[in-house]
Design a protein around this motif. Structure first.
Motif, PDB file in Angstrom:
ATOM      1  N   ASP A   1       0.950  -1.162   0.084  1.00 54.37           N
ATOM      2  CA  ASP A   1       0.182  -0.026   0.017  1.00 54.37           C
ATOM      3  C   ASP A   1       0.798   1.305   0.150  1.00 54.37           C
ATOM      4  O   ASP A   1       0.278   2.379  -0.138  1.00 54.37           O
ATOM      5  CB  ASP A   1      -0.918  -0.130   1.306  1.00 54.37           C
ATOM      6  N   GLY A   2       2.241   1.006   0.084  1.00 52.17           N
ATOM      7  CA  GLY A   2       3.122   2.413   0.241  1.00 52.17           C
ATOM      8  C   GLY A   2       3.021   2.967   1.516  1.00 52.17           C
ATOM      9  O   GLY A   2       3.604   4.070   1.916  1.00 52.17           O
ATOM     10  N   PHE A   3       2.566   2.249   2.478  1.00 54.73           N
ATOM     11  CA  PHE A   3       2.371   2.946   3.966  1.00 54.73           C
ATOM     12  C   PHE A   3       3.715   3.197   4.458  1.00 54.73           C
ATOM     13  O   PHE A   3       4.058   4.136   5.101  1.00 54.73           O
ATOM     14  CB  PHE A   3       1.531   2.059   4.892  1.00 54.73           C
ATOM     15  N   TYR A   4       4.446   2.150   4.434  1.00 56.67           N
ATOM     16  CA  TYR A   4       6.050   2.079   4.300  1.00 56.67           C
ATOM     17  C   TYR A   4       6.737   1.476   3.364  1.00 56.67           C
ATOM     18  O   TYR A   4       6.161   0.747   2.651  1.00 56.67           O
ATOM     19  CB  TYR A   4       6.268   1.313   5.665  1.00 56.67           C
ATOM     20  N   THR A   5       8.074   1.927   2.810  1.00 57.69           N
ATOM     21  CA  THR A   5       8.964   1.156   1.943  1.00 57.69           C
ATOM     22  C   THR A   5       9.467   0.031   2.835  1.00 57.69           C
ATOM     23  O   THR A   5       9.746   0.356   4.100  1.00 57.69           O
ATOM     24  CB  THR A   5       9.796   2.201   1.492  1.00 57.69           C
ATOM     25  N   ALA A   6      10.366  -0.646   2.096  1.00 64.49           N
ATOM     26  CA  ALA A   6      11.335  -1.752   2.662  1.00 64.49           C
ATOM     27  C   ALA A   6      12.311  -0.956   3.434  1.00 64.49           C
ATOM     28  O   ALA A   6      12.911  -1.296   4.389  1.00 64.49           O
ATOM     29  CB  ALA A   6      11.660  -2.629   1.546  1.00 64.49           C
ATOM     30  N   ALA A   7      12.893   0.112   2.863  1.00 64.65           N
ATOM     31  CA  ALA A   7      13.893   0.849   3.461  1.00 64.65           C
ATOM     32  C   ALA A   7      13.434   1.433   4.808  1.00 64.65           C
ATOM     33  O   ALA A   7      14.240   1.534   5.788  1.00 64.65           O
ATOM     34  CB  ALA A   7      14.349   2.242   2.583  1.00 64.65           C
ATOM     35  N   ASP A   8      12.338   1.841   5.101  1.00 63.36           N
ATOM     36  CA  ASP A   8      11.885   2.278   6.321  1.00 63.36           C
ATOM     37  C   ASP A   8      11.745   1.287   7.280  1.00 63.36           C
ATOM     38  O   ASP A   8      12.245   1.575   8.700  1.00 63.36           O
ATOM     39  CB  ASP A   8      10.242   2.661   6.020  1.00 63.36           C
ATOM     40  N   ILE A   9      11.592   0.004   7.087  1.00 60.11           N
ATOM     41  CA  ILE A   9      11.479  -1.138   7.865  1.00 60.11           C
ATOM     42  C   ILE A   9      12.869  -2.080   7.903  1.00 60.11           C
ATOM     43  O   ILE A   9      13.260  -2.271   9.268  1.00 60.11           O
ATOM     44  CB  ILE A   9      10.434  -2.049   7.350  1.00 60.11           C
ATOM     45  N   CYS A  10      13.405  -2.023   7.018  1.00 56.58           N
ATOM     46  CA  CYS A  10      14.533  -2.828   7.041  1.00 56.58           C
ATOM     47  C   CYS A  10      15.834  -2.207   7.270  1.00 56.58           C
ATOM     48  O   CYS A  10      17.020  -2.476   6.649  1.00 56.58           O
ATOM     49  CB  CYS A  10      14.835  -3.722   5.731  1.00 56.58           C
ATOM     50  N   THR A  11      16.127  -1.808   8.384  1.00 58.11           N
ATOM     51  CA  THR A  11      17.166  -0.766   9.141  1.00 58.11           C
ATOM     52  C   THR A  11      17.952  -1.772  10.063  1.00 58.11           C
ATOM     53  O   THR A  11      17.297  -2.685  10.502  1.00 58.11           O
ATOM     54  CB  THR A  11      16.714   0.284   9.642  1.00 58.11           C
ATOM     55  N   GLY A  12      19.262  -1.653   9.757  1.00 59.17           N
ATOM     56  CA  GLY A  12      20.142  -2.295  10.962  1.00 59.17           C
ATOM     57  C   GLY A  12      19.875  -3.683  11.239  1.00 59.17           C
ATOM     58  O   GLY A  12      19.892  -4.549  10.391  1.00 59.17           O
ATOM     59  N   GLU A  13      19.505  -3.956  12.318  1.00 59.45           N
ATOM     60  CA  GLU A  13      19.451  -5.249  12.655  1.00 59.45           C
ATOM     61  C   GLU A  13      18.251  -5.944  12.282  1.00 59.45           C
ATOM     62  O   GLU A  13      18.186  -7.225  12.343  1.00 59.45           O
ATOM     63  CB  GLU A  13      19.160  -5.386  14.436  1.00 59.45           C
ATOM     64  N   TYR A  14      17.248  -5.190  11.584  1.00 64.96           N
ATOM     65  CA  TYR A  14      16.290  -6.093  11.051  1.00 64.96           C
ATOM     66  C   TYR A  14      16.199  -6.380   9.588  1.00 64.96           C
ATOM     67  O   TYR A  14      15.450  -6.759   9.030  1.00 64.96           O
ATOM     68  CB  TYR A  14      14.873  -5.338  11.124  1.00 64.96           C
ATOM     69  N   ALA A  15      17.407  -5.972   9.054  1.00 66.73           N
ATOM     70  CA  ALA A  15      17.624  -6.409   7.676  1.00 66.73           C
ATOM     71  C   ALA A  15      17.445  -7.843   7.344  1.00 66.73           C
ATOM     72  O   ALA A  15      17.028  -8.388   6.238  1.00 66.73           O
ATOM     73  CB  ALA A  15      19.072  -5.901   7.230  1.00 66.73           C
ATOM     74  N   LYS A  16      18.218  -8.604   8.218  1.00 65.71           N
ATOM     75  CA  LYS A  16      18.158 -10.107   8.115  1.00 65.71           C
ATOM     76  C   LYS A  16      16.566 -10.714   8.297  1.00 65.71           C
ATOM     77  O   LYS A  16      16.196 -11.729   7.350  1.00 65.71           O
ATOM     78  CB  LYS A  16      19.072 -10.858   9.023  1.00 65.71           C
ATOM     79  N   ALA A  17      15.976 -10.163   8.971  1.00 68.26           N
ATOM     80  CA  ALA A  17      14.636 -10.526   9.178  1.00 68.26           C
ATOM     81  C   ALA A  17      13.844 -10.091   8.048  1.00 68.26           C
ATOM     82  O   ALA A  17      12.866 -10.877   7.533  1.00 68.26           O
ATOM     83  CB  ALA A  17      13.749  -9.807  10.470  1.00 68.26           C
ATOM     84  N   CYS A  18      13.891  -8.907   7.336  1.00 68.64           N
ATOM     85  CA  CYS A  18      13.381  -8.633   6.202  1.00 68.64           C
ATOM     86  C   CYS A  18      13.519  -9.476   5.157  1.00 68.64           C
ATOM     87  O   CYS A  18      12.608 -10.065   4.268  1.00 68.64           O
ATOM     88  CB  CYS A  18      13.519  -7.134   5.638  1.00 68.64           C
ATOM     89  N   GLN A  19      14.697 -10.125   4.944  1.00 65.55           N
ATOM     90  CA  GLN A  19      15.153 -10.842   3.969  1.00 65.55           C
ATOM     91  C   GLN A  19      14.756 -12.168   4.163  1.00 65.55           C
ATOM     92  O   GLN A  19      14.062 -13.006   2.944  1.00 65.55           O
ATOM     93  CB  GLN A  19      16.643 -11.044   4.037  1.00 65.55           C
ATOM     94  N   ALA A  20      14.378 -12.687   5.486  1.00 59.76           N
ATOM     95  CA  ALA A  20      13.893 -13.856   5.806  1.00 59.76           C
ATOM     96  C   ALA A  20      12.277 -14.031   5.244  1.00 59.76           C
ATOM     97  O   ALA A  20      11.652 -14.861   4.662  1.00 59.76           O
ATOM     98  CB  ALA A  20      13.975 -14.432   7.031  1.00 59.76           C
ATOM     99  N   ALA A  21      11.616 -12.825   5.314  1.00 60.05           N
ATOM    100  CA  ALA A  21      10.193 -12.431   4.812  1.00 60.05           C
ATOM    101  C   ALA A  21      10.182 -12.481   3.613  1.00 60.05           C
ATOM    102  O   ALA A  21       9.041 -12.045   3.053  1.00 60.05           O
ATOM    103  CB  ALA A  21       9.843 -11.444   5.865  1.00 60.05           C
ATOM    104  N   GLY A  22      11.393 -12.085   2.748  1.00 60.64           N
ATOM    105  CA  GLY A  22      11.181 -11.758   1.122  1.00 60.64           C
ATOM    106  C   GLY A  22      10.829 -10.289   0.975  1.00 60.64           C
ATOM    107  O   GLY A  22      10.261  -9.882   0.093  1.00 60.64           O
ATOM    108  N   ILE A  23      11.439  -9.536   2.028  1.00 61.39           N
ATOM    109  CA  ILE A  23      11.209  -8.108   1.797  1.00 61.39           C
ATOM    110  C   ILE A  23      12.511  -7.416   1.589  1.00 61.39           C
ATOM    111  O   ILE A  23      13.545  -7.583   2.568  1.00 61.39           O
ATOM    112  CB  ILE A  23      10.676  -7.519   3.214  1.00 61.39           C
ATOM    113  N   SER A  24      12.667  -6.854   0.215  1.00 65.78           N
ATOM    114  CA  SER A  24      13.890  -6.111   0.004  1.00 65.78           C
ATOM    115  C   SER A  24      13.696  -4.951  -0.651  1.00 65.78           C
ATOM    116  O   SER A  24      12.811  -4.447  -0.955  1.00 65.78           O
ATOM    117  CB  SER A  24      14.658  -7.189  -0.802  1.00 65.78           C
TER     118      SER A  24
END
Length: 366
Positions: free
Chosen positions: A343-366
């Motif tokens: 929906d564009g409420f957040y971008t992957a860059a907003d969420i996948c910062t620092g320690e959360y980058a690996k968690a994003c990758q595991a969830a297929g978010i990049s």
């Protein structure tokens, strides 16, 4: 209800940054989205929000509302106030807005049940009142999400995550907030029919994460951590306080019990991806803010109020108030990509910062 495609990333981030520089407004120091209310004959709309501890108000509700009003009415002024969860302060702000010539008040009350006098003051000055996000029975219009459904969704997700067994702590919102009562009622309608036991229940007087953390820390002195098998937290701020208390009390981050939330704050989305929070409720705020702006502009200009908003929401009747009611969405680790990011409420860059980058990758978010 189909979700609209939203384009909020740049807007949300820009205003989230600027929100940090904003100080809370007092009774006589409104911040304006345009020219000051006094001194001209342009329509004036007052936006009065209850507090700023909840991230959504400064990061989304205010900037989105002001942006939409500007799109719909170049000559309209918006004056803005935040009450810092102080009912008396908000009443003074209403009086100030009226004295400065506000034609329409978009009011998210600190205490909806006690806001009738504010509405009467506005009506005495021939101004209209839109109850925003929290019900005021005396208001001309009301718009919010289906709050009992929110509570039901939270409780259903919690019960499912717990396998319909075990003990929970229950952290509700402020007793003065009519929405909190609706969330609570919806949650109890599910929990009370389940096999889950409520160890302790707490009504947080100002929704603050700090109070939530203190409450859970106190509970850890009464119960062993392994006796707390889940936590109903009515919003994401409290969920953050719960996580801080449990991890501070020795619970490993990967051993936290299921914890609910609401508002889809970026920190909550990060906790969900990291496995520290089980879910949140996503309420597409642009639908609410845009509808409020559309109705406010129509009222300020003396035009007919649409029976169906441009966001596709039909007027309905709720507690004898003409209303626009929106549908919430459950967000879990499995659908972050398909909801708040799609929906564009957040971008992957907003969420996948620092320690959360690996968690994003595991969830297929990049």
């Amino acid at each position: 209800m189909p979700r609209p495609t939203l384009r909020l990333a740049a807007v949300g981030v820009a205003f989230l940054i600027s929100a940090g520089a904003l100080s809370a407004c007092g009774a006589n120091d409104a911040q304006s989205g345009g020219d000051s209310a006094g001194g001209n004959d342009n329509p004036t709309i007052a936006l009065l929000l209850p507090e700023s501890k909840t991230t959504r108000y400064e990061a989304f509700d205010r900037p989105l509302f002001e942006k939409k009003v500007a799109e719909l009415c170049a000559d309209c002024n918006v004056v803005y106030y935040t009450a810092d969860q102080d009912e008396a302060k908000q009443s003074q702000q209403v009086d100030t807005a009226i004295s400065e010539g506000a034609n329409v008040l978009v009011l998210d009350p600190v205490n909806g049940a006690g806001a009738g006098g504010m509405v009467q003051s506005a009506h005495d000055a021939d101004a209209k009142v839109i109850a925003y996000d929290r019900l005021i029975k005396e208001a001309d219009y009301y718009m919010s999400f289906d709050n009992e459904t929110v509570g039901k969704m939270q409780a259903e997700a919690l019960v499912e995550a717990m396998g319909d067994k075990g003990n929970i702590l229950m952290l509700n919102g402020a007793p003065s907030d009519p929405n909190a009562a609706q969330f609570k009622a919806g949650a109890h309608s599910v929990l009370d029919k389940s096999n889950v036991k409520i160890l302790e229940e707490y009504d947080n007087p100002d929704w603050s994460p700090e109070n939530a953390q203190t409450f859970v820390t106190d509970m850890l002195s009464k119960y062993d951590a392994d006796q707390i098998n889940g936590v109903y937290a009515a919003n994401d701020g409290q969920a953050g306080g719960v996580v801080a208390a449990l991890t501070g009390g020795g619970v490993a981050a990967d051993a936290l019990p299921p914890i609910t939330g609401q508002d889809a704050e970026v920190a909550a989305i990060q906790r969900i991806l990291a496995g520290e929070q089980s879910m949140t409720i996503y309420k597409p705020i642009p639908i609410e803010a845009d509808t409020a702006a559309e109705v406010a502009v129509a009222l300020a200009k003396g035009d007919d109020v649409p029976t169906k908003s441009a966001t596709g929401i039909e007027q309905s009747d709720y507690e004898d108030v003409t209303s626009y009611i929106f549908t919430p969405i459950v967000v879990t680790k499995d659908n972050v990509k398909d909801t708040v990011i799609a929906d564009g409420f957040y971008t992957a860059a907003d969420i996948c910062t620092g320690e959360y980058a690996k968690a994003c990758q595991a969830a297929g978010i990049s």
